[in-house]
Design an enzyme around this catalytic site. Structure first.
Site, PDB file in Angstrom:
ATOM      1  N   CYS A  97       0.853  -1.202   0.000  1.00 37.94           N
ATOM      2  CA  CYS A  97       0.000   0.000   0.000  1.00 37.94           C
ATOM      3  C   CYS A  97       0.886   1.249   0.000  1.00 37.94           C
ATOM      4  CB  CYS A  97      -0.901  -0.018   1.233  1.00 37.94           C
ATOM      5  SG  CYS A  97      -1.836   1.504   1.460  1.00 37.94           S
ATOM      6  N   HIS A 125       2.222  -7.356  14.016  1.00 33.90           N
ATOM      7  CA  HIS A 125       1.459  -7.251  12.769  1.00 33.90           C
ATOM      8  C   HIS A 125       2.455  -7.149  11.603  1.00 33.90           C
ATOM      9  CE1 HIS A 125      -1.137  -5.577   9.634  1.00 33.90           C
ATOM     10  NE2 HIS A 125      -2.152  -6.071  10.326  1.00 33.90           N
ATOM     11  N   GLU A 127       2.523  -5.495   8.869  1.00 36.12           N
ATOM     12  CA  GLU A 127       2.827  -4.125   8.419  1.00 36.12           C
ATOM     13  C   GLU A 127       3.853  -3.477   9.339  1.00 36.12           C
ATOM     14  OE1 GLU A 127       0.830   0.220   8.786  1.00 36.12           O
ATOM     15  OE2 GLU A 127      -0.517  -1.312   7.977  1.00 36.12           O
TER      16      GLU A 127
END
Length: 655
Positions: A97, A125, A127
C-alpha cells in the site's frame, strides 16, 4: 428506521487492498503464474481465489529466485527479504500500500537524520514488522501505557530526538493519546499522522452507525487488524456486536426484537461477501417483524382521536377541483383545501399527490359536531423545513439550494422555500468576484446560524467546497503513483511552465515537458482553462509538490525523423533560433537541424536575420545526417537557382 440494515458507505476494499489484488490478478494473467509470500491480504476467501488464478502461496522466501515473479503483499515485507529476493534475481511486483511505503520511507529517513523512529501499532502485525525493518533500532509501542513505561525506564529517553509514526490501521484514540504524552514529556519530537484516511473514515462511520442500532455486524477475516479494531470501536457504542467472516456465521434469531441493525466491513473484505451478509440480515429482520398486529392494537387504531395542532398520517382517497380527501383512520372525514396543499398557487393537486399516496399533514381544525377535520400539508411542510434547517445547524448537514439573488454583502439561496443569506466571504468565490453570475446556480451549503423568530438563516457555501476540495486532495495523495495519468485543467501560467489541477491538487508541468517542439513560453501551446492529459513524473508528499509531464516519451522524435526523411529530401521547416553562424530549424517536433549561414541564401549575407526570422516556415534540403550525434545539416541555398557568378564558376573551361 424500523426493519432496516444501515450499511456503512466505506465498507469493503480500501484503495491499497484493491490495488494489491488487481496487481496480483494482472501479473498472474500476463505470466501464467506467480508467487505471494504468505497472504497477499488478510482475507482467506480472496487468497483462495488468487491461488485458483495462478498466484501460488509460499511462506519460504528462500525457495524463490531467478525466473520467479513475487507479489509483495499490501502490508509490506521485511527489507531483508526484499534485498535477498533481489540478490537472487527474483522479479518483485511491489503491491505494498502506498501509505505503508510512505511510513517505511519516514522511519528510514529519520534514522539517517540521527533520530529515533518510534512506531505506534501492533508489534507482531506484518505491516509494523515490515516498517520496523527499514531502520536498525526501531521502537514499537502498542499504546500510551507502553509509551509511559518507556519514558519511566530512563530519564535520558526524554532527550532522545524522536520521529513518531502510526500503523495505518491504528485506532486514532490510541495514537493521539500516545503522541500527546510524548509531545509533553520529550524535548524533540516530530509527529507524522500516518493513519490511513480511509481507516479513520471507516472507524468514525462504524461508531456512528453502532450508536443508532440494536445489533452491529462487522464482517472481516479474524486475522485482519482493521476488522478487529472496528469490532472494538463498535462495542463501545452498541450492546450487541458480532464479528463474522461470512453470512453463514450469523446466529439464528439474533435480530428478534431488533428495530434496526448496522453493517460494516474490514478493508480486506470483498464486496460479494458484504452483499451476502446484507441480504441475510435484511431477510432475518423482515422475518422477525412478520408477526401480525394484535386485535387490541387494531381496535385502538380504529378509534384514533384527532386533535388540533397535531401531525397525522393518512391515505389520499379522492382528489376534487377544490380539495384532497384523506383517510386518517378516525371517525371524522378529513380533507385538505387546495390553498393548504402547497405554497405554489399554480401547482395542480394531481401533480403533488395521487390517490393511494400516504401523506403526512398538520391538523388545522376538528369539527366533531359536523364530523370533519381540516388538514394542511403546506403548514407541516413549513414546520418540517424549519426543523430540518435547525437540525442542519447542529449536525452540520450539507443542504442544496438555488441562488435567487445578489444581496448587499452576499447572495440569497432558496433552500426548500427558506431564504438563506450567504455572506460574500462564504460564497466560495474570490474576493471582488461578480456574485450576480451565480444567480440560478444550484449550490451546496451548510447552515451556520438560525433565528426562527426573526426568520433569519445564514449559510456557508465555502465550508462545503473547502471540505470537498480537501477530500479530493486526500484522494489524489492517497492514490498517486509515478506514471499515473490524469485529465487536468490549466489553472495558471508562468514563464517556466504551467500549473495543472488534477482533482483538487495542482501539479507543475515544466516548459520543457509541454511539447517536443522548442517553445519560448507556455502560451504557445496552451492557455488557462485548457484540458491536458498529464502523467506524474515525480511527487513529494511532504512538500506537497508534483511534477507532471505532457510529452509522450514512448515516441522518440529522432526515430520519427529517420522514418520520414533521408539525405536529399526537402522538408518544410520552422525557424526556431537565430545564431551568428546560422539558424536552427525544427524538422519534426523535437528534432532541429542547422542551416549554416553560408546555406541560407544564394548570396553572401552578414547575419541570418537579414533573411530569416524566428517562426518563419521555409523549405530546406537535408544535406547531411549524423546518426551517432543526432545532428542534421540543412540548406535553403541548395533549392535556389544559381546566380550568374555561380553558373560561371561551375561552367566547363574550353580548351
Amino acid at each position: 428506521m424500523s426493519g432496516k440494515v444501515l450499511l456503512a458507505e466505506s465498507a469493503g476494499f480500501c484503495y491499497g487492498v484493491q490495488r494489491a489484488v488487481e496487481l496480483a490478478e494482472k501479473t498472474a494473467a500476463e505470466q501464467g503464474s506467480c508467487w505471494m509470500l504468505g497472504d497477499l491480504i488478510h482475507n482467506a476467501h480472496v487468497v483462495a481465489e488468487l491461488v485458483e488464478r495462478g498466484v501460488h502461496k509460499t511462506a519460504d522466501s528462500a525457495s524463490l529466485g531467478a525466473g520467479d515473479t513475487v507479489i509483495i503483499r499490501s502490508h509490506g515485507e521485511l527489507k531483508s527479504v526484499l534485498d535477498e529476493l533481489e540478490r537472487r534475481g527474483a522479479r518483485c511486483v511491489n503491491a505494498t500500500c502506498p501509505n505503508v511505503v510512505r511510513i517505511q520511507r519516514l522511519v528510514s529517513q529519520a534514522e539517517q537524520e540521527g533520530r529515533q523512529p518510534l512506531i505506534i501499532g501492533e508489534p507482531h502485525h506484518p505491516e509494523v514488522m515490515g516498517v520496523a525493518s527499514w531502520c536498525a533500532h526501531p521502537l514499537v509501542f502498542d499504546g500510551p501505557d507502553s509509551v509511559k513505561l518507556w519514558l519511566s525506564e530512563n530519564s535520558e529517553n526524554r532527550e532522545t530526538p524522536l520521529t513518531v509514526v502510526a500503523q495505518t490501521t491504528c485506532i486514532r484514540e490510541l495514537f493521539e493519546t500516545s503522541w500527546k504524552i510524548l509531545k509533553k514529556e520529550c524535548t524533540n519530537v516530530k509527529i507524522f499522522d500516518t493513519i490511513c484516511n480511509a481507516t479513520h473514515k471507516r472507524q468514525t462511520e462504524a461508531a456512528f452507525i453502532a450508536g443508532q442500532v440494536d445489533v452491529m455486524v462487522v464482517v472481516g477475516d479474524r486475522k485482519s487488524a482493521n476488522t478487529k479494531h472496528l469490532t472494538e470501536i463498535c462495542m463501545k457504542e452498541c450492546p450487541r456486536v458480532l464479528q463474522v467472516e461470512s453470512a453463514d456465521e450469523l446466529p439464528h434469531g439474533i435480530f428478534t426484537g431488533c428495530s434496526a441493525a448496522g453493517l460494516t466491513a474490514g478493508a480486506s473484505t470483498p464486496a460479494g461477501i458484504i452483499k451476502e451478509v446484507y441480504a441475510t440480515m435484511s431477510e432475518e429482520i423482515k422475518a422477525a417483524e412478520g408477526k401480525e398486529e394484535s386485535f387490541e392494537e387494531l381496535l385502538n387504531q380504529s378509534f384514533k382521536t384527532l386533535n388540533t395542532g397535531e401531525k397525522v398520517t393518512g391515505i389520499v382517497t379522492a382528489i376534487t377541483p377544490t380539495e384532497v380527501q384523506v383517510d386518517v383512520g378516525a371517525k371524522q372525514a378529513a380533507y385538505i383545501k387546495l390553498s393548504e396543499l402547497s405554497d405554489d398557487p399554480t401547482a395542480k393537486p394531481e401533480d403533488i399527490v395521487k390517490v393511494g399516496d400516504e401523506i403526512e399533514t398538520y391538523i388545522v381544525r376538528v369539527n366533531d359536531v359536523e364530523g370533519y377535520a381540516e388538514l394542511s400539508k403546506k403548514r407541516l411542510d413549513a414546520v418540517k423545513v424549519w426543523e430540518n434547517i435547525e437540525t442542519a445547524v447542529e449536525e452540520k448537514t450539507v443542504m442544496e439550494g438555488t441562488v435567487t439573488e445578489e444581496n448587499k454583502g452576499g447572495i440569497v439561496v432558496s433552500v426548500k422555500g427558506v431564504r438563506v443569506f450567504v455572506p460574500a466571504s462564504q460564497s466560495g468565490q474570490p474576493r471582488g468576484a461578480d456574485l450576480s453570475a451565480m444567480k440560478g446556480q444550484k449550490v451546496q451549503l451548510r447552515i451556520t446560524e438560525v433565528n426562527r423568530a426573526r426568520r433569519r438563516v445564514v449559510g456557508s457555501i465555502r465550508s462545503v467546497s473547502d471540505e470537498a476540495r480537501k477530500a479530493a486532495q486526500e484522494a489524489v495523495w492517497g492514490s498517486i503513483e509515478v506514471g499515473k495519468h490524469y485529465t487536468g485543467t490549466v489553472k495558471s501560467m508562468t514563464s517556466y511552465g504551467v500549473f495543472v489541477d488534477i482533482g483538487g491538487v495542482d501539479g507543475m508541468v515544466h516548459i520543457s515537458e509541454l511539447s517536443w517542439s522548442r517553445i519560448k513560453t507556455p502560451s504557445e501551446v496552451c492557455k488557462v482553462g485548457d484540458t491536458l492529459d498529464v502523467y506524474v513524473i515525480s511527487f513529494d508528499p511532504e512538500k506537497h509538490k508534483i511534477s507532471l509531464g505532457v510529452k509522450d516519451h514512448s515516441v522518440d522524435p529522432w526515430t520519427v525523423f529517420m522514418n520520414k526523411y533521408s539525405v536529399g529530401d526537402v522538408a518544410s521547416v520552422r525557424i526556431v533560433k537565430l545564431m551568428t553562424f546560422g539558424a536552427f530549424a525544427e524538422v519534426v517536433p523535437g528534432v532541429d537541424g542547422l542551416i549554416h549561414i553560408s546555406q541560407i541564401a544564394d548570396r553572401r549575407i552578414e547575419k541570418p536575420e537579414d533573411v530569416l526570422s524566428e517562426g518563419q516556415i521555409v523549405d530546406a534540403k537535408i544535406t547531411a545526417v549524423d546518426e551517432e550525434k543526432k545532428k542534421i545539416s540543412l540548406s535553403i541555398r541548395a533549392l535556389l537557382a544559381p546566380t550568374v557568378e555561380e553558373a560561371a564558376e561551375e561552367a566547363p573551361v574550353e580548351e
